[in-house]
Design a protein around this motif. Structure first.
Motif, PDB file in Angstrom:
ATOM      1  N   GLY A   4       0.827  -1.206   0.000  1.00  0.00           N
ATOM      2  CA  GLY A   4       0.000   0.000   0.000  1.00  0.00           C
ATOM      3  C   GLY A   4       0.848   1.238   0.000  1.00  0.00           C
ATOM      4  N   THR A   5       0.169   2.373   0.158  1.00  0.00           N
ATOM      5  CA  THR A   5       0.899   3.634   0.215  1.00  0.00           C
ATOM      6  C   THR A   5       0.946   4.097   1.655  1.00  0.00           C
ATOM      7  OG1 THR A   5      -1.126   4.871  -0.213  1.00  0.00           O
ATOM      8  CG2 THR A   5       0.232   4.337  -2.111  1.00  0.00           C
ATOM      9  N   GLU A   6       2.009   4.770   1.998  1.00  0.00           N
ATOM     10  CA  GLU A   6       2.172   5.359   3.320  1.00  0.00           C
ATOM     11  C   GLU A   6       2.568   6.797   3.094  1.00  0.00           C
ATOM     12  OE1 GLU A   6       4.663   3.264   6.068  1.00  0.00           O
ATOM     13  OE2 GLU A   6       4.174   1.358   5.124  1.00  0.00           O
ATOM     14  N   GLY A   7       1.661   7.710   3.380  1.00  0.00           N
ATOM     15  CA  GLY A   7       1.958   9.110   3.163  1.00  0.00           C
ATOM     16  C   GLY A   7       1.457   9.529   1.790  1.00  0.00           C
ATOM     17  N   ALA A   8       1.200  10.810   1.662  1.00  0.00           N
ATOM     18  CA  ALA A   8       0.622  11.337   0.429  1.00  0.00           C
ATOM     19  C   ALA A   8       1.549  11.113  -0.757  1.00  0.00           C
ATOM     20  CB  ALA A   8       0.354  12.829   0.587  1.00  0.00           C
ATOM     21  N   GLY A   9       1.031  10.494  -1.800  1.00  0.00           N
ATOM     22  CA  GLY A   9       1.773  10.344  -3.043  1.00  0.00           C
ATOM     23  C   GLY A   9       2.885   9.329  -3.009  1.00  0.00           C
ATOM     24  N   ARG A  10       2.915   8.438  -2.032  1.00  0.00           N
ATOM     25  CA  ARG A  10       3.965   7.430  -1.945  1.00  0.00           C
ATOM     26  C   ARG A  10       3.450   6.124  -2.535  1.00  0.00           C
ATOM     27  NH1 ARG A  10       7.640   8.920   2.315  1.00  0.00           N
ATOM     28  NH2 ARG A  10       7.539  11.152   2.403  1.00  0.00           N
ATOM     29  N   ASP A  11       4.311   5.409  -3.221  1.00  0.00           N
ATOM     30  CA  ASP A  11       3.923   4.123  -3.796  1.00  0.00           C
ATOM     31  C   ASP A  11       5.015   3.102  -3.552  1.00  0.00           C
ATOM     32  OD1 ASP A  11       1.421   4.690  -5.043  1.00  0.00           O
ATOM     33  OD2 ASP A  11       2.479   5.734  -6.649  1.00  0.00           O
ATOM     34  N   GLU A  12       4.616   1.911  -3.150  1.00  0.00           N
ATOM     35  CA  GLU A  12       5.528   0.771  -3.071  1.00  0.00           C
ATOM     36  C   GLU A  12       5.031  -0.231  -4.088  1.00  0.00           C
ATOM     37  OE1 GLU A  12       8.300   0.719  -1.512  1.00  0.00           O
ATOM     38  OE2 GLU A  12       7.968   2.430  -0.204  1.00  0.00           O
ATOM     39  N   TRP A  13       5.646  -0.250  -5.252  1.00  0.00           N
ATOM     40  CA  TRP A  13       5.224  -1.172  -6.298  1.00  0.00           C
ATOM     41  C   TRP A  13       5.649  -2.589  -6.001  1.00  0.00           C
ATOM     42  CZ3 TRP A  13       5.651   0.929 -11.924  1.00  0.00           C
ATOM     43  CH2 TRP A  13       4.916   2.100 -12.041  1.00  0.00           C
ATOM     44  N   TYR A  14       6.713  -2.738  -5.279  1.00  0.00           N
ATOM     45  CA  TYR A  14       7.252  -4.043  -4.935  1.00  0.00           C
ATOM     46  C   TYR A  14       7.115  -4.199  -3.425  1.00  0.00           C
ATOM     47  CZ  TYR A  14       9.273  -4.860  -9.569  1.00  0.00           C
ATOM     48  OH  TYR A  14       9.456  -5.093 -10.897  1.00  0.00           O
ATOM     49  N   ALA A  15       7.658  -5.254  -2.898  1.00  0.00           N
ATOM     50  CA  ALA A  15       7.581  -5.520  -1.467  1.00  0.00           C
ATOM     51  C   ALA A  15       8.055  -4.309  -0.664  1.00  0.00           C
ATOM     52  CB  ALA A  15       8.431  -6.737  -1.121  1.00  0.00           C
ATOM     53  N   GLY A  16       7.375  -4.040   0.440  1.00  0.00           N
ATOM     54  CA  GLY A  16       7.744  -2.941   1.317  1.00  0.00           C
ATOM     55  C   GLY A  16       8.914  -3.299   2.217  1.00  0.00           C
ATOM     56  N   PHE A  17       9.359  -2.323   2.978  1.00  0.00           N
ATOM     57  CA  PHE A  17      10.558  -2.463   3.809  1.00  0.00           C
ATOM     58  C   PHE A  17      10.462  -3.618   4.795  1.00  0.00           C
ATOM     59  CE2 PHE A  17      13.004  -1.374   7.639  1.00  0.00           C
ATOM     60  CZ  PHE A  17      14.272  -1.337   7.095  1.00  0.00           C
ATOM     61  N   GLU A  18       9.346  -3.729   5.502  1.00  0.00           N
ATOM     62  CA  GLU A  18       9.250  -4.780   6.528  1.00  0.00           C
ATOM     63  C   GLU A  18       9.380  -6.173   5.920  1.00  0.00           C
ATOM     64  OE1 GLU A  18       9.622  -4.548   9.749  1.00  0.00           O
ATOM     65  OE2 GLU A  18       9.811  -2.398   9.493  1.00  0.00           O
ATOM     66  N   ALA A  19       8.781  -6.386   4.761  1.00  0.00           N
ATOM     67  CA  ALA A  19       8.903  -7.686   4.090  1.00  0.00           C
ATOM     68  C   ALA A  19      10.342  -7.937   3.631  1.00  0.00           C
ATOM     69  CB  ALA A  19       7.943  -7.777   2.909  1.00  0.00           C
ATOM     70  N   ALA A  30      25.841  -2.358   8.801  1.00  0.00           N
ATOM     71  CA  ALA A  30      25.451  -1.194   9.604  1.00  0.00           C
ATOM     72  C   ALA A  30      26.338  -0.012   9.235  1.00  0.00           C
ATOM     73  CB  ALA A  30      25.571  -1.514  11.087  1.00  0.00           C
ATOM     74  N   GLY A  31      25.741   1.152   9.166  1.00  0.00           N
ATOM     75  CA  GLY A  31      26.489   2.365   8.856  1.00  0.00           C
ATOM     76  C   GLY A  31      26.798   2.556   7.387  1.00  0.00           C
ATOM     77  N   ALA A  32      26.212   1.737   6.520  1.00  0.00           N
ATOM     78  CA  ALA A  32      26.512   1.802   5.085  1.00  0.00           C
ATOM     79  C   ALA A  32      26.041   3.112   4.461  1.00  0.00           C
ATOM     80  CB  ALA A  32      25.838   0.630   4.362  1.00  0.00           C
ATOM     81  N   ALA A  33      26.757   3.517   3.425  1.00  0.00           N
ATOM     82  CA  ALA A  33      26.301   4.576   2.526  1.00  0.00           C
ATOM     83  C   ALA A  33      25.585   3.853   1.395  1.00  0.00           C
ATOM     84  CB  ALA A  33      27.477   5.381   1.998  1.00  0.00           C
ATOM     85  N   ALA A  34      24.281   4.116   1.246  1.00  0.00           N
ATOM     86  CA  ALA A  34      23.459   3.372   0.291  1.00  0.00           C
ATOM     87  C   ALA A  34      22.929   4.265  -0.817  1.00  0.00           C
ATOM     88  CB  ALA A  34      22.288   2.709   1.017  1.00  0.00           C
ATOM     89  N   LEU A  35      22.882   3.700  -2.012  1.00  0.00           N
ATOM     90  CA  LEU A  35      22.279   4.343  -3.169  1.00  0.00           C
ATOM     91  C   LEU A  35      21.106   3.476  -3.611  1.00  0.00           C
ATOM     92  CD1 LEU A  35      22.243   6.405  -5.542  1.00  0.00           C
ATOM     93  CD2 LEU A  35      23.802   4.849  -6.749  1.00  0.00           C
ATOM     94  N   VAL A  36      19.926   4.099  -3.703  1.00  0.00           N
ATOM     95  CA  VAL A  36      18.740   3.419  -4.224  1.00  0.00           C
ATOM     96  C   VAL A  36      18.532   3.942  -5.640  1.00  0.00           C
ATOM     97  CG1 VAL A  36      16.276   2.943  -3.917  1.00  0.00           C
ATOM     98  CG2 VAL A  36      17.737   3.300  -1.903  1.00  0.00           C
ATOM     99  N   VAL A  37      18.675   3.065  -6.647  1.00  0.00           N
ATOM    100  CA  VAL A  37      18.529   3.490  -8.042  1.00  0.00           C
ATOM    101  C   VAL A  37      17.087   3.286  -8.495  1.00  0.00           C
ATOM    102  CG1 VAL A  37      20.936   3.147  -8.697  1.00  0.00           C
ATOM    103  CG2 VAL A  37      19.335   1.258  -8.923  1.00  0.00           C
ATOM    104  N   GLY A  38      16.570   4.255  -9.257  1.00  0.00           N
ATOM    105  CA  GLY A  38      15.195   4.158  -9.737  1.00  0.00           C
ATOM    106  C   GLY A  38      14.205   4.157  -8.588  1.00  0.00           C
ATOM    107  N   SER A  39      14.400   5.058  -7.643  1.00  0.00           N
ATOM    108  CA  SER A  39      13.621   5.046  -6.402  1.00  0.00           C
ATOM    109  C   SER A  39      12.156   5.407  -6.578  1.00  0.00           C
ATOM    110  CB  SER A  39      14.264   5.984  -5.380  1.00  0.00           C
ATOM    111  OG  SER A  39      14.329   7.304  -5.897  1.00  0.00           O
ATOM    112  N   GLY A  40      11.825   6.167  -7.615  1.00  0.00           N
ATOM    113  CA  GLY A  40      10.424   6.531  -7.825  1.00  0.00           C
ATOM    114  C   GLY A  40       9.823   7.180  -6.594  1.00  0.00           C
ATOM    115  N   LEU A  41       8.636   6.730  -6.207  1.00  0.00           N
ATOM    116  CA  LEU A  41       7.939   7.280  -5.044  1.00  0.00           C
ATOM    117  C   LEU A  41       8.020   6.341  -3.840  1.00  0.00           C
ATOM    118  CD1 LEU A  41       4.782   8.694  -6.877  1.00  0.00           C
ATOM    119  CD2 LEU A  41       6.839   9.926  -6.173  1.00  0.00           C
ATOM    120  N   SER A  42       8.984   5.465  -3.849  1.00  0.00           N
ATOM    121  CA  SER A  42       9.153   4.492  -2.776  1.00  0.00           C
ATOM    122  C   SER A  42       9.707   5.136  -1.505  1.00  0.00           C
ATOM    123  CB  SER A  42      10.114   3.384  -3.238  1.00  0.00           C
ATOM    124  OG  SER A  42      10.459   2.545  -2.169  1.00  0.00           O
ATOM    125  N   ARG A  43       9.288   4.618  -0.366  1.00  0.00           N
ATOM    126  CA  ARG A  43       9.796   5.034   0.945  1.00  0.00           C
ATOM    127  C   ARG A  43      11.089   4.315   1.309  1.00  0.00           C
ATOM    128  NH1 ARG A  43       7.192   7.327   4.945  1.00  0.00           N
ATOM    129  NH2 ARG A  43       8.410   6.048   6.375  1.00  0.00           N
TER     130      ARG A  43
END
Length: 186
Positions: A4-19, A30-43
């Protein structure tokens, strides 16, 4: 979390964080520097900063509209940087990130008729990874569909694991690769 969506205009097209959390924790230090590519409206970027243990998160997408919406809706001030960027020509330095995460972007790229876009995307993801860094892909594509691209000999990484995740009626395939310290000789 979830689909589902969490927050206005947010979309999780694939599995959400908890899953995804057990798979993310298995792959991302832990402490990683992360890059999310093609993030779209995902949280996902915010979730990685808030609960995923990442010290720095950059979420990039080619859509200026999506990036503007995510910047406006950002809940964790300063923890996630949203940037407009083409995943086939990333504007980041070599070996800048510990982790690169793809959640559906490779699937989109694989729909192109030509093989160059996904190959460019994977080469760029590998380039911006530190040696020992992790590339993690969440995909609808099973091993038969994805491994021929993910395991091309010119990509200097080694598969750490591949998992299957079922969320509701959807099945996702998760692939994690570690960048080798030295590229193999050709």
């Amino acid at each position: 979390g979830g689909a589902g969506t969490e927050g206005a205009g947010r979309d999780e097209w694939y599995a959400g964080f908890e899953a995804l959390r057990p798979h993310l924790e298995r792959a991302i230090p832990a402490g990683a520097a992360a890059l999310v590519v093609g993030s779209g409206l995902s949280r996902l970027g915010e979730d990685l900063a808030a609960a995923g243990g990442c010290s720095r998160v950059v979420a990039c997408d080619i859509s200026e509209e999506s990036v503007a919406r995510m910047r406006a809706a950002q809940g964790i001030a300063g923890k996630v940087v949203y940037e407009v960027a083409d995943c086939c020509a990333l504007p980041y330095g070599d070996a800048e990130f510990n982790t690169v995460i793809d959640k559906g972007t490779l699937d989109t790229m694989m729909q192109a008729d030509a093989p160059e876009p996904p190959r460019q995307m994977l080469a760029e993801a590998c380039r911006v990874l530190l040696p020992g860094g992790i590339f993690l892909s969440v995909s609808y594509g099973d091993a038969e569909m994805r491994l021929p691209e993910l395991e091309r000999p010119e990509l200097p990484w080694t598969r750490l694991f591949s998992d299957t995740l079922k969320v509701g009626m959807a099945t996702y395939f998760i692939y994690a690769y570690m960048k080798r310290s030295e590229a193999p000789t050709t």
